[in-house]
Design an enzyme around this catalytic site. Structure first.
Site, PDB file in Angstrom:
ATOM      1  N   GLY A  97     105.330 -10.823  86.635  1.00  0.00           N
ATOM      2  CA  GLY A  97     104.153 -10.328  85.931  1.00  0.00           C
ATOM      3  C   GLY A  97     104.172 -10.723  84.457  1.00  0.00           C
ATOM      4  O   GLY A  97     103.131 -10.922  83.829  1.00  0.00           O
ATOM      5  N   GLU A 110     113.974 -16.347  85.498  1.00  0.00           N
ATOM      6  CA  GLU A 110     114.576 -15.154  86.101  1.00  0.00           C
ATOM      7  C   GLU A 110     115.233 -15.510  87.436  1.00  0.00           C
ATOM      8  O   GLU A 110     116.335 -15.059  87.741  1.00  0.00           O
ATOM      9  CB  GLU A 110     113.495 -14.082  86.315  1.00  0.00           C
ATOM     10  CG  GLU A 110     112.988 -13.485  85.006  1.00  0.00           C
ATOM     11  CD  GLU A 110     111.796 -12.554  85.171  1.00  0.00           C
ATOM     12  OE1 GLU A 110     111.229 -12.477  86.275  1.00  0.00           O
ATOM     13  OE2 GLU A 110     111.427 -11.901  84.180  1.00  0.00           O
TER      14      GLU A 110
END
Ligand code: ABF
Length: 222
Positions: A100, A107
């Site tokens: 988001g 990540e």
């Protein structure tokens, strides 16, 4: 308890969980977002116990540095015992939707390297079925329309996240109306579309632990 208080509680719990394993040579993988920011601020309190961190975004690198925590390039790091990061959704298999904040690719890379991925999230992120939160897909800019057309064929509704350029210079499609019951298969299928860098499903590499903030305290899900 407010949502921010739950985020802070899981941040504190994550530091407590990793602290016994920290050594002067340890490098900690650190995620992105508001929950991760609480974690960074808590981690800074024990910065004398470890060497430094690998960051999953430029924003996280800046916040770590502002606390005086050295930030390393992942290529120079041999071992990462822990990656701590938030999520947009998680299910009971500890599979996640992330991205988001647009940092999904870095990540996913840091999560892939880490031995243990500790996800920190408040209880509002827990779902039975992933997909209510639009699934972020990072795309090479020239492939954006091609990827969108392929996603429409999966009966999904991709929406271009206008004005957003990722740390890798790419663009993001947010895929709406997914009801994800076969997360690993969907993760692979979307990643196989030419022009996709990666998507925000963390199913092949799910979290190892979720520290979930609730009004009654932190629950540990494994
Ligand atoms: C990162 O931050 C992202 O993968 C996810 O999109 C977001 C969660 O943010 P927050 O902690 O602010 O809810 O973990």
């Amino acid at each position: 308890m407010t949502q921010d208080e739950m985020k802070q509680a899981v941040a504190i719990a994550a530091v407590e969980m990793i602290q016994p394993s920290l050594e002067s040579s340890s490098i900690v993988g650190v995620g992105t977002g508001s929950t991760a920011n609480f974690f960074i601020d808590e981690l800074a309190k024990v910065k004398h116990l470890f060497d430094g961190a690998v960051a999953s975004s430029e924003a996280t690198a800046e916040r770590l540095k502002s606390h005086g925590i050295p930030v390393y390039d992942l290529n120079g790091v041999n071992q990462l015992d822990f990656y701590i990061d938030g999520a947009d959704e998680f299910n009971d298999k500890l599979q996640l939707i992330k991205g988001g904040g647009g940092a999904l690719t870095r990540e996913k890379i840091v999560a892939a390297v880490a031995k243990t991925f500790i996800c920190i999230a408040d209880e509002t992120k827990q779902v039975e079925l992933l997909g209510e939160f639009p699934l972020p897909v990072e795309v090479i800019p020239m492939a954006r329309s091609h990827v969108a057309r392929q996603l429409f064929k999966l009966d999904a509704q991709p929406v271009y996240r206008e004005g957003v350029v990722t740390d890798n210079g790419n663009q993001v499609l947010d895929v709406h109306n997914l009801s994800i019951d076969a997360a690993v298969a969907l993760e692979q299928k979307i990643n196989n579309i030419v022009g996709v860098v990666t998507n925000g499903l963390f199913a092949e590499r799910s979290a190892d632990v979720v520290l979930m903030g609730t009004p009654n305290g932190v629950e540990t899900l494994r």
